[in-house]
Design an enzyme around this catalytic site. Structure first.
Site, mmCIF file in Angstrom:
data_model
loop_
_atom_site.group_PDB
_atom_site.id
_atom_site.type_symbol
_atom_site.label_atom_id
_atom_site.label_comp_id
_atom_site.label_asym_id
_atom_site.label_seq_id
_atom_site.Cartn_x
_atom_site.Cartn_y
_atom_site.Cartn_z
ATOM 1 C CB SER A 1 65.646 45.708 6.091
ATOM 2 O OG SER A 1 65.051 46.833 6.700
ATOM 3 C CE LYS A 2 60.610 40.151 5.653
ATOM 4 N NZ LYS A 2 61.113 39.152 6.566
ATOM 5 N NE ARG A 3 64.831 49.124 9.430
ATOM 6 C CZ ARG A 3 65.707 50.010 9.038
ATOM 7 N NH1 ARG A 3 65.429 51.297 9.110
ATOM 8 N NH2 ARG A 3 66.888 49.648 8.560
#
Ligand code: GLU
Length: 478
Positions: A252-254
């Protein structure tokens, strides 16, 4: 059999890096086998699909150098290549299956279907369709409803048997009987569903190998059922492992940007991004980590896909980017680097040989073109002392004071723009013999006095590139 593979993105967002990797594997597989690579746009979800996403995905593939032989903008013999333009084809095949008794019209309402599910859950059964319309005795009623203009879904009669998939990556996968119940092929609003379109298209587009993410593994049982019903040979399947973050969670964007576009905006080199993506789930036979994609096409082999999930590591991608930067031909490297230096920068007022030398000096220390100006400003052109704990310690030595005084006396009287390599060497020699120093006090003391830093490139390479007035100014700090 000739090899034909495809990448089938849904244009519901920007190109995900996982999608870019799937496209890349298909591209390489086609190249390695003298095959064709087809791009098919799966835009059956009319609400979420947007033409601008399709355009941006094709643009990003192009930026990555992943080119295809047939696609919406490259018509071939088996088009159209957008599913929204193939609705009539899907309807025709669904009707054929109805005629053969392998699918049926279903007029259950959403509420009825929901109740069916609830009842099954209550009784501990799988939530499969148990509606009346699957029984032959209701086929006539269904035909009458259709004739009267009512809209029904076309539902596939899932055979009661287990299915086996011999997957290129996952090996033998058994899907037990009763895993899936009857499922919809065409919704009552006339729109076909993914599993059905996918099979019809793969069959009509003569796809020989399907290489896609492991998240589609469970779809393959429905797809195998449809191939069976159509009496068609399924393609060979390779479900490649998913990308996960360092914390082993879904990417994910994390974990870094997930959209390919952002890498372009952050000026990663496309050659580095495809190199890194290739390594996420595939390994080079000589364990090479740095390569250009077209150089490995001839050795690309689906046997080298890994079963384990691939960990996406942004730091490693940056390292790969740096390696690709370093391997660029000198003139291109210079041109690219200069695009990222401010127009009125000191750099542009210097001689070509100075520019060449600073590029040689710093190219091994940068991961992005934009890092170069940072290195110039921080390691070459600053005139302050960058205080760190280590540096404070060096400054506290008496020998450092002796060194800086010595250097100040020698350098202050020199004219010109730069010290030559020889001049620096001579001063250093004199410093060594006059002060009788050696080892760490000598080297660190000299570095700190001249550069104001406790680390950096070889002094012999660095000092002749620092403008003399910067050196003088820095020494005046002592
Ligand atoms: N449209 C599907 C996706 O974007 C493709 C699935 C497939 O390759 O069969 O995930």
């Amino acid at each position: 059999m000739s090899v034909r593979v495809r990448f089938a993105p849904s244009p519901t967002g920007y190109l995900h890096i996982g999608g870019a990797r799937t496209a890349l594997y298909n591209y390489l597989f086609a190249k390695a086998n003298n095959g064709k690579f087809i791009l098919r746009v799966e835009d059956t979800d009319l609400e979420r699909s947007k033409r601008e996403y399709e355009e941006s995905q094709l643009e990003d593939l192009n930026w990555l150098g992943i080119t295809y032989d047939e696609g919406p903008d490259k018509p071939g013999d088996v088009g159209p290549y957008r599913q929204s333009e193939r609705t009539e084809i899907y309807k025709e095949y669904a009707k054929k299956l109805v005629d053969q008794g392998l699918a049926y019209y279903d007029f259950c309402s959403d509420e009825e279907l929901e109740k069916m599910k609830e009842q099954a859950m209550k009784e501990g059964r799988p939530p499969h369709y148990t509606g009346k319309w699957r029984n032959e005795e209701f086929f006539e009623e269904a035909a009458n409803k259709l004739a009267a203009g009512e809209k029904g879904a076309i539902r596939f009669k899932a055979p009661k048997k287990s299915y086996i998939l011999q997957d290129e990556v996952r090996g033998r996968v058994v899907f037990p009987e009763n895993m899936v119940g009857d499922f919809v092929l065409i919704r009552s609003n006339g729109l076909p569903v993914y599993n059905f379109c996918c099979v019809i298209d793969d069959m009509l587009m003569k796809i020989s190998h399907v290489i896609r993410g492991e998240d589609h593994l469970n779809n393959s049982v429905r797809q195998l059922m449809i191939y069976d019903a159509l009496n068609a040979e399924p393609p060979s399947f390779a479900h490649v492992s998913l990308l996960i973050g360092k914390d082993r969670q879904k990417l994910s964007k994390r974990h870094g940007a997930t959209s390919t576009r952002l890498y372009k905006e952050e000026s990663y080199l496309p050659s580095a991004l495809v190199n890194y993506l290739c390594l996420l789930g595939w390994s080079h036979p000589d364990e090479k980590e740095i390569f250009r994609i077209d150089d490995i096409a001839h050795i690309f082999d689906s046997k080298r896909f890994s079963k384990a999930a691939a960990i996406y590591d942004l730091e490693k991608l940056k390292w790969v980017n740096g390696m690709h930067i370093r391997s660029l031909p000198e003139d291109i490297l210079k041109e690219e680097i200069e695009k990222f230096i401010k127009e009125d920068h000191f750099y542009f007022k210097q001689s070509d040989s100075w520019k060449k030398s600073v590029i040689d000096l710093f190219k091994n220390q940068i991961e992005f073109f934009s890092d170069f100006e940072k290195r110039l400003n921080e390691d070459l052109l600053h005139s302050n002392i960058v205080k760190t704990e280590k540096l404070e310690e060096v400054l506290s030595w008496d020998t450092t004071k002796q060194i800086s005084d010595f250097l100040k006396n020698k350098i202050d009287i020199i004219d010109g723009e730069y010290l030559s390599k020889n001049q620096f060497q001579e001063i250093f020699k004199a410093l060594k013999s006059d002060l009788g120093l050696k080892g760490k006090p000598l080297f660190m003391g000299t570095r700190v006095s001249l550069t104001g830093q406790d680390h950096g490139p070889e002094l012999g390479d660095l000092i002749p590139l620092i403008p003399l007035n910067f050196l003088k100014k820095r020494l005046s700090n002592f």
